[in-house]
Design an enzyme around this catalytic site. Structure first.
Site, PDB file in Angstrom:
ATOM      1  N   SER A 165       0.854  -1.182   0.000  1.00 21.60           N
ATOM      2  CA  SER A 165       0.000   0.000   0.000  1.00 21.60           C
ATOM      3  C   SER A 165       0.893   1.237   0.000  1.00 21.60           C
ATOM      4  CB  SER A 165      -0.885   0.017   1.258  1.00 21.60           C
ATOM      5  OG  SER A 165      -1.514   1.274   1.434  1.00 21.60           O
ATOM      6  N   TYR A 179      -1.159  -0.441  10.568  1.00 14.93           N
ATOM      7  CA  TYR A 179      -1.337  -0.868   9.169  1.00 14.93           C
ATOM      8  C   TYR A 179      -0.141  -0.427   8.335  1.00 14.93           C
ATOM      9  CZ  TYR A 179      -3.439  -1.167   4.495  1.00 14.93           C
ATOM     10  OH  TYR A 179      -3.690  -1.447   3.177  1.00 14.93           O
TER      11      TYR A 179
END
Length: 274
Positions: A165, A179
């Site tokens: 990501s 995350y």
């Protein structure tokens, strides 16, 4: 038919990116092994793959369990003989109410002229929350990669695509440091493994997407209204998130034989990170 006669294993095929990846690979000729912990989502993905003309094996698997991952790969070999391509897509994403509150607080802080202060995200994260993200997002990638390499190394062929990501390459997801940390770890792990196995014609690469227009994120956008969306697009020059199908086309390329990429981070993100 870029994946003709290939077997691809895709983890995390719930609605959105994982399902789109699996269907795209099937349309290009792959036999597809899929896994998820949500049996309803798993059945839905299997139906879509078979409707696209692909052979499919659906396995309920928690990738944070090495035993369950080993059993899944054993089932893949029993059904299709081997695995040629692995897409590590399964991941926990910050989509609970507390995550939405943190995200909104971060966006408001970055988009309005208010006094600077700490946002107090990291200090609010519990041990259990931190470890939960690492269990799926990092340990799961390792467990699946290890099993895949045990098949790919003897056959001297393989393609591994790890889904990271922009959270792992930037501060775009400062609202979710747990995350972000896991996605950064996926990138570092991928580069190391890519160097290790490239000589056996096993290419390991990363796709690091920006925002994905999944059902969950579309619901979030609906909830913040036009003004909120316009503020959000200030950080994304294209003015929208990528569709699952757009991202899946990048994964297809990385899973195919039509490139010479080793250890690279490919980041389709609409210009949000340039």
């Amino acid at each position: 038919m870029k994946m003709q006669d290939k077997v691809a294993l895709v983890t995390g095929v719930g609605p959105g990116l994982g399902k789109a990846i699996a269907v795209t690979l099937a349309r290009e000729g792959a036999s597809v092994v899929i896994c998820d912990i949500d049996e309803g989502a798993l059945a839905d993905a299997q139906q879509a793959i078979e409707a696209a003309g692909g052979a499919c094996l659906a396995v309920r698997c928690d990738v944070s369990s090495s035993d369950e991952v080993s059993n899944m790969f054993a089932a893949a070999v029993a059904r299709f003989g081997t695995v040629h391509a692995l897409v590590n897509n399964a991941a926990l994403v910050p989509n609970r109410p507390i995550d939405t509150e943190r995200r909104n607080r971060f966006y408001a802080y970055m988009q309005t002229p208010v006094a600077r202060d700490t946002l107090a995200f990291t200090s609010e994260i519990s041990d259990a929350e931190w470890m939960r993200y690492w269990g799926v997002n990092v340990h799961g990638v390792f467990f699946c990669t290890r099993e895949a390499l045990r098949l790919m190394q003897p056959q001297r062929y393989g393609r591994i695509v790890n889904i990271a990501s922009v959270a792992g390459t930037s501060a775009k997801s400062a609202h979710s440091p747990h995350y972000s940390a896991t996605k950064g770890a996926v990138i570092a792990f991928s580069r190391s493994v890519a160097m290790e196995v490239a000589g056996a014609n096993i290419f390991v690469n990363v796709m690091a997407p920006g925002g994905v227009a999944t059902p969950d994120f579309n619901a979030y956008l609906d909830g913040i209204g036009d003004a909120g969306k316009n503020r959000l697009w200030q950080g994304c020059p294209s003015g929208r998130f990528g569709t699952p199908e757009e991202y899946a086309s990048t994964v297809l390329h990385l899973a195919s034989d039509e490139h010479y990429l080793v250890g690279q981070v490919v980041s389709p993100n609409g210009g949000s990170v340039i």
